[in-house]
Enzyme design. Sequence first.
Site, PDB file in Angstrom:
ATOM      1  N   ALA A   1       0.928  -1.241   0.120  1.00  0.00           N
ATOM      2  CA  ALA A   1       0.056   0.096   0.045  1.00  0.00           C
ATOM      3  C   ALA A   1       0.847   1.276   0.156  1.00  0.00           C
ATOM      4  O   ALA A   1       2.145   1.256   0.402  1.00  0.00           O
ATOM      5  CB  ALA A   1      -0.700  -0.092   1.152  1.00  0.00           C
TER       6      ALA A   1
ATOM      7  N   GLY B   1       0.751  -5.115   0.972  1.00  0.00           N
ATOM      8  CA  GLY B   1      -0.794  -5.176   0.108  1.00  0.00           C
ATOM      9  C   GLY B   1      -0.330  -5.828  -1.100  1.00  0.00           C
ATOM     10  O   GLY B   1      -1.057  -6.676  -1.661  1.00  0.00           O
TER      11      GLY B   1
ATOM     12  N   GLU C   1      -0.577  -9.457  -0.311  1.00  0.00           N
ATOM     13  CA  GLU C   1      -1.801  -9.703  -0.283  1.00  0.00           C
ATOM     14  C   GLU C   1      -2.792  -9.959  -1.627  1.00  0.00           C
ATOM     15  O   GLU C   1      -3.513 -10.756  -1.554  1.00  0.00           O
ATOM     16  CB  GLU C   1      -2.736  -8.759   0.650  1.00  0.00           C
TER      17      GLU C   1
ATOM     18  N   GLU D   1       3.801  -5.319   7.538  1.00  0.00           N
ATOM     19  CA  GLU D   1       3.062  -4.322   8.045  1.00  0.00           C
ATOM     20  C   GLU D   1       3.544  -3.888   9.463  1.00  0.00           C
ATOM     21  O   GLU D   1       3.267  -2.972  10.037  1.00  0.00           O
ATOM     22  CB  GLU D   1       1.645  -4.635   8.048  1.00  0.00           C
TER      23      GLU D   1
END
Length: 255
Positions: free
Chosen positions: A63, A108, A111, A131
């Site tokens: 992200a 992300g 993910e 994270e």
Amino acid sequence: MNDTVQLTFDGDVATLTIDRPDRLNALNEATLEGMADALDEARGEARVLVVTGAGEKAFAAGADISRMAEMSVEEAHAYCEQGHAVMNAVESFPAPVIAALNGYAFGGGCELALACDLRIASERAVIGQTEIDLGIVPGWGGTQRLVRLVGDETARRLVFFGERVDAQDALELDLVSEVVAHDELDEYVAGMAADLAEKPQFAMAAAKEAINEAHEMGQREGLDFERRLWSSLFGTPDQREGMDAFLNDRDPEFE
């Protein structure tokens, strides 16, 4: 769609490319919006979807931290919802989705790879749920999909330590299914995608749905779901062509 995401077609194979190489393909709101639009466009058109990142360094490095650092709780919630919607759309896409991991896949980006059906890694790929060192946890499905892929304790280790694992270690952990030379990744994935695109479309979508449901149902309910799904394929063009080809000793030609 916007200029942070590119969608291209080669016959029945679609390729979604995250196109922010200057930011290591970080997934900001605009990029997630572009991905959602690309998935909508490819849905129903593509028999296989390949997801990858532009440039030589990153699949998706996560992200967008520079954006997240300024978010309020309300903004973070909206960003999380947007990310979940995209990952769920990848997971439920009605055709096989291949992640071509050409570089960094952190946070992300990891993910996103987990939401795909198959993960093929370049020897240069590095993967991690990183994270924890940002003071947060995976927020786009990592805590759930990672456990199902690699097991409980391995997932805890990866999340708790924020470990970054190279391609070979990822292979040993079952994070990826294959590792190939970096300069052979595109060709290898293209060949795999072409082979999958020749498979029966209705049956492939059904197979993916049934496997996905295995994570949501108990075994008894899952077996019942499989039974109904199996029966429903009789009378479809896939079933008629596949069985006729077998009985006549020829290669099937699926629609």
